[in-house]
Write an enzyme that holds these catalytic residues in place. Structure first.
Site, PDB file in Angstrom:
ATOM      1  N   MET A  66       7.095  -6.534  22.207  1.00  0.00           N
ATOM      2  CA  MET A  66       6.845  -7.654  22.757  1.00  0.00           C
ATOM      3  C   MET A  66       6.966  -7.956  24.210  1.00  0.00           C
ATOM      4  SD  MET A  66       7.870 -10.027  19.481  1.00  0.00           S
ATOM      5  CE  MET A  66       7.530  -9.587  17.766  1.00  0.00           C
ATOM      6  N   SER A  67       8.339  -7.733  24.519  1.00  0.00           N
ATOM      7  CA  SER A  67       8.943  -8.259  25.911  1.00  0.00           C
ATOM      8  C   SER A  67       8.126  -7.389  27.085  1.00  0.00           C
ATOM      9  CB  SER A  67      10.417  -8.239  26.081  1.00  0.00           C
ATOM     10  OG  SER A  67      10.989  -8.824  24.922  1.00  0.00           O
TER      11      SER A  67
ATOM     12  N   GLU B   4      11.959 -11.600  11.485  1.00  0.00           N
ATOM     13  CA  GLU B   4      12.819 -11.043  12.216  1.00  0.00           C
ATOM     14  C   GLU B   4      13.997 -11.965  12.830  1.00  0.00           C
ATOM     15  OE1 GLU B   4      11.195  -9.716  16.149  1.00  0.00           O
ATOM     16  OE2 GLU B   4      13.423  -9.615  16.845  1.00  0.00           O
TER      17      GLU B   4
ATOM     18  N   GLY C 153       9.409 -12.348  28.865  1.00  0.00           N
ATOM     19  CA  GLY C 153      10.201 -11.946  27.732  1.00  0.00           C
ATOM     20  C   GLY C 153      10.435 -13.127  26.796  1.00  0.00           C
TER      21      GLY C 153
ATOM     22  N   TRP D 255      12.911  -3.590  27.214  1.00  0.00           N
ATOM     23  CA  TRP D 255      13.950  -3.773  26.347  1.00  0.00           C
ATOM     24  C   TRP D 255      13.686  -3.362  24.755  1.00  0.00           C
ATOM     25  CZ3 TRP D 255      16.855  -4.387  29.966  1.00  0.00           C
ATOM     26  CH2 TRP D 255      16.725  -5.320  31.251  1.00  0.00           C
TER      27      TRP D 255
HETATM   28  C1  LIG Z   1      19.959  -5.819  22.626  1.00  0.00           C
HETATM   29  C2  LIG Z   1      18.431  -6.366  23.173  1.00  0.00           C
HETATM   30  C3  LIG Z   1      17.471  -5.618  22.262  1.00  0.00           C
HETATM   31  C4  LIG Z   1      16.204  -6.177  22.611  1.00  0.00           C
HETATM   32  N1  LIG Z   1      15.214  -5.412  21.934  1.00  0.00           N
HETATM   33  C5  LIG Z   1      14.135  -5.861  21.974  1.00  0.00           C
HETATM   34  C6  LIG Z   1      12.846  -5.263  21.416  1.00  0.00           C
HETATM   35  O1  LIG Z   1      12.900  -4.065  20.688  1.00  0.00           O
HETATM   36  N2  LIG Z   1      11.464  -5.449  21.765  1.00  0.00           N
HETATM   37  C7  LIG Z   1      11.247  -6.377  22.683  1.00  0.00           C
HETATM   38  O2  LIG Z   1      10.082  -6.783  22.881  1.00  0.00           O
HETATM   39  N3  LIG Z   1      12.290  -7.152  23.472  1.00  0.00           N
HETATM   40  C8  LIG Z   1      13.542  -6.794  23.099  1.00  0.00           C
HETATM   41  N4  LIG Z   1      14.607  -7.475  23.670  1.00  0.00           N
HETATM   42  C9  LIG Z   1      14.044  -8.404  24.728  1.00  0.00           C
HETATM   43  C10 LIG Z   1      14.527 -10.016  24.432  1.00  0.00           C
HETATM   44  O3  LIG Z   1      13.541 -10.525  23.276  1.00  0.00           O
HETATM   45  C11 LIG Z   1      14.426 -10.741  25.430  1.00  0.00           C
HETATM   46  O4  LIG Z   1      15.386 -10.371  26.378  1.00  0.00           O
HETATM   47  C12 LIG Z   1      14.502 -12.258  25.362  1.00  0.00           C
HETATM   48  O5  LIG Z   1      13.315 -12.693  24.834  1.00  0.00           O
HETATM   49  C13 LIG Z   1      14.674 -12.895  26.852  1.00  0.00           C
HETATM   50  O6  LIG Z   1      13.680 -12.828  27.750  1.00  0.00           O
HETATM   51  P1  LIG Z   1      14.110 -12.211  29.128  1.00  0.00           P
HETATM   52  O7  LIG Z   1      14.941 -10.859  29.095  1.00  0.00           O
HETATM   53  O8  LIG Z   1      12.792 -11.638  29.810  1.00  0.00           O
HETATM   54  O9  LIG Z   1      14.411 -13.433  29.580  1.00  0.00           O
HETATM   55  P2  LIG Z   1      13.812 -14.590  30.548  1.00  0.00           P
HETATM   56  O10 LIG Z   1      12.787 -14.900  29.597  1.00  0.00           O
HETATM   57  O11 LIG Z   1      13.490 -14.366  31.767  1.00  0.00           O
HETATM   58  O12 LIG Z   1      14.974 -15.631  30.386  1.00  0.00           O
HETATM   59  C14 LIG Z   1      15.944 -15.814  31.331  1.00  0.00           C
HETATM   60  C15 LIG Z   1      16.924 -17.132  30.892  1.00  0.00           C
HETATM   61  O13 LIG Z   1      16.092 -18.106  31.134  1.00  0.00           O
HETATM   62  C16 LIG Z   1      16.244 -19.062  30.041  1.00  0.00           C
HETATM   63  N5  LIG Z   1      14.700 -19.547  29.728  1.00  0.00           N
HETATM   64  C17 LIG Z   1      13.537 -18.807  29.861  1.00  0.00           C
HETATM   65  N6  LIG Z   1      12.545 -19.643  29.617  1.00  0.00           N
HETATM   66  C18 LIG Z   1      12.993 -21.053  29.489  1.00  0.00           C
HETATM   67  C19 LIG Z   1      12.596 -22.209  28.922  1.00  0.00           C
HETATM   68  N7  LIG Z   1      11.384 -22.565  29.079  1.00  0.00           N
HETATM   69  N8  LIG Z   1      13.355 -23.183  28.885  1.00  0.00           N
HETATM   70  C20 LIG Z   1      14.792 -23.079  28.791  1.00  0.00           C
HETATM   71  N9  LIG Z   1      15.358 -21.974  29.238  1.00  0.00           N
HETATM   72  C21 LIG Z   1      14.529 -20.734  29.393  1.00  0.00           C
HETATM   73  C22 LIG Z   1      16.120 -17.923  28.619  1.00  0.00           C
HETATM   74  O14 LIG Z   1      16.648 -18.614  27.695  1.00  0.00           O
HETATM   75  C23 LIG Z   1      17.198 -17.190  29.407  1.00  0.00           C
HETATM   76  O15 LIG Z   1      18.591 -17.648  29.404  1.00  0.00           O
HETATM   77  C24 LIG Z   1      15.644  -7.160  23.488  1.00  0.00           C
HETATM   78  C25 LIG Z   1      16.782  -7.668  24.131  1.00  0.00           C
HETATM   79  C26 LIG Z   1      18.198  -7.528  23.819  1.00  0.00           C
HETATM   80  C27 LIG Z   1      19.514  -8.284  24.583  1.00  0.00           C
END
Ligand SMILES: Cc1cc2nc3c(=O)[nH]c(=O)nc-3n(C[C@H](O)[C@H](O)[C@H](O)COP(=O)(O)OP(=O)(O)OC[C@H]3O[C@@H](n4cnc5c(N)ncnc54)[C@H](O)[C@@H]3O)c2cc1C
Length: 382
Positions: A132-133, A249, A138, A163
């Site tokens: 997905m990400s 999930e 993300g 990720w």
């Molecule tokens: C251990 C681990 C395993 C993972 N495994 C997978 C996987 O198998 N497959 C996969 O696809 N992904 C995976 N992920 C990714 C995970 O789903 C994303 O990290 C998560 O959805 C956040 O996206 P981002 O890292 O791009 O952060 P961002 O979306 O850039 O967010 C950064 C910060 O801004 C905040 N934020 C963003 N938008 C808003 C909003 N509209 N309002 C308020 N706050 C906001 C978020 O809460 C966060 O604190 C994994 C992550 C981890 C830590």
């Protein structure tokens, strides 16, 4: 104002026997030193253990018999999941396939994909990753830029996912991909594809975490061909499919029980006469655990009835993972110990693993802020 509905559900009469079956299996495996419950959680990858789970009929319980499953209910599966997690079983290799990918294929896949993949998931020898990400997408999955273009007999995918947990060991990955140009209706024009990781045009690169472990990856698609039989649903339906997948999930016991062993061990160490502060902290955790279990159970009942409890699942994940973060923090204040990794003292090592893993719990599968936004919208507050 809309309200959450967490109707009570009764576990089926088969639950006690199933529970006992899993406990006996885990006791046998522990006696054979297949795994150490202190050092494992549902994310621990152990291919041999997953194969054993397959042999024991502990995977694909809800899958139909014609595809090798056992045709059981979601509530029966709930009991098995709960026991495996409580027992510290290293189920990470097959967990994603069993928890969500297999269900996506059964609900939205072609007959070819079902027959090809589902029986192999059931044996515990076919693993899935979640695609997905992306680097700039993300939380906001509608911003995915990985795209697919229609070609003869299928689609060609180009783009990057990040990720992706266990993608380097997975046989397949379900990717959310843009198949039509983005318009004002941002959630339209996306499709889910089953990607065979062994085929050309897929490169998996490690992303090492802060303590040097290799759990997740960057996955790059370079004109990767996916045949029509590996498309999920109709092209353009990806958003509805992905939100349905997230209900599986986000609502299971893995979202609040991954540090269950820390809670139990803390209680054992505190002994039968803890001081008033320790007793109150433990009482609070037990009450929260009971409430979370009730809610998660209720969602399993909704899934069984074919509902999509998306907002309820977001609530379980938010409260559950906050609970998971708090347990090791409180435990290390109550019991003089030093969090370690692999130094041999079981409590310190267990605490070390929990402290390192806990922050990720509130990020993976949707961050707290995003879930709270969904909950607020679900309640009509936004
Ligand atoms: C251990 C681990 C395993 C993972 N495994 C997978 C996987 O198998 N497959 C996969 O696809 N992904 C995976 N992920 C990714 C995970 O789903 C994303 O990290 C998560 O959805 C956040 O996206 P981002 O890292 O791009 O952060 P961002 O979306 O850039 O967010 C950064 C910060 O801004 C905040 N934020 C963003 N938008 C808003 C909003 N509209 N309002 C308020 N706050 C906001 C978020 O809460 C966060 O604190 C994994 C992550 C981890 C830590």
């Amino acid at each position: 104002m809309p309200e959450f509905r967490f109707d009570p559900v009764e576990l089926p009469p088969t639950a006690p026997a199933l529970r006992e079956r899993v406990r006996q299996f885990l006791a046998l495996e522990r006696s054979r030193h297949t795994f150490d419950p202190i050092r494992n959680s549902w994310t621990s990858f152990n291919a041999e253990f997953s194969r054993r789970c397959g042999e024991e009929g502990l995977i694909g319980l809800v899958f139909p018999r014609e595809y090798g499953g056992q045709g059981m209910s979601n509530l029966e599966r709930y009991v098995v999941m709960e026991e495996l997690i409580a027992g510290g079983a290293p189920v990470g290799a097959h967990w994603i396939a069993d928890r969500q990918s297999g269900m996506q294929i059964l609900r939205h896949g072609t007959e070819h994909a079902r027959r090809l993949i589902i029986p192999r998931i059931v044996t515990g020898q076919c693993y899935f990753a979640i695609g997905m990400s992306e680097p700039d997408s993300g939380s906001d999955l509608a911003a995915v830029r990985t795209r697919a273009v229609r070609v003869d007999g299928g689609w060609r995918i180009t783009g990057t996912k990040v990720w992706t947990s266990n993608a380097h060991r997975a046989h397949y990955l379900i990717a959310l991909v843009r198949t039509a140009p983005k318009t004002e209706a941002r959630h339209e024009g996306m499709t889910q594809f089953i990607v065979d990781m062994s085929q050309p045009g897929v490169t998996t690169r490690p992303i090492y975490n802060l303590y040097g472990g290799h759990d997740f990856n960057e996955v790059v698609f370079d004109d990767h061909f996916v045949p029509d039989e590996m498309v999920l649903g109709q092209p353009g339906e990806g958003w509805q499919l992905v939100t349905g997948e997230l209900a599986y999930e986000r609502s299971a016991p893995d979202r609040f029980m991954s540090v269950y062993a820390v809670l139990l061990e803390t209680m054992r160490k505190l002994g039968p006469q803890p001081d008033a502060h320790a007793a109150s902290e433990m009482g609070r955790f037990v009450a929260h655990l009971a409430a979370l279990r009730f809610m998660s159970n209720s969602i399993a009942g909704k899934l069984q009835r074919g509902e999509q409890p998306i907002v309820e699942a977001a609530l379980v994940k938010d409260i559950g993972t906050t609970f998971e973060r708090e347990i090791p923090e409180v435990a290390r204040k109550l019991i003089p110990s030093e969090s370690t990794m692999g130094k041999g003292n079981s409590f310190d090592d267990m605490l070390g693993g929990a402290v390192l893993r806990a922050p990720a719990a509130t990020i993976r599968g949707g961050t707290r802020e995003i879930l709270r936004g969904m909950i607020a919208r679900g309640l009509g507050l936004r």
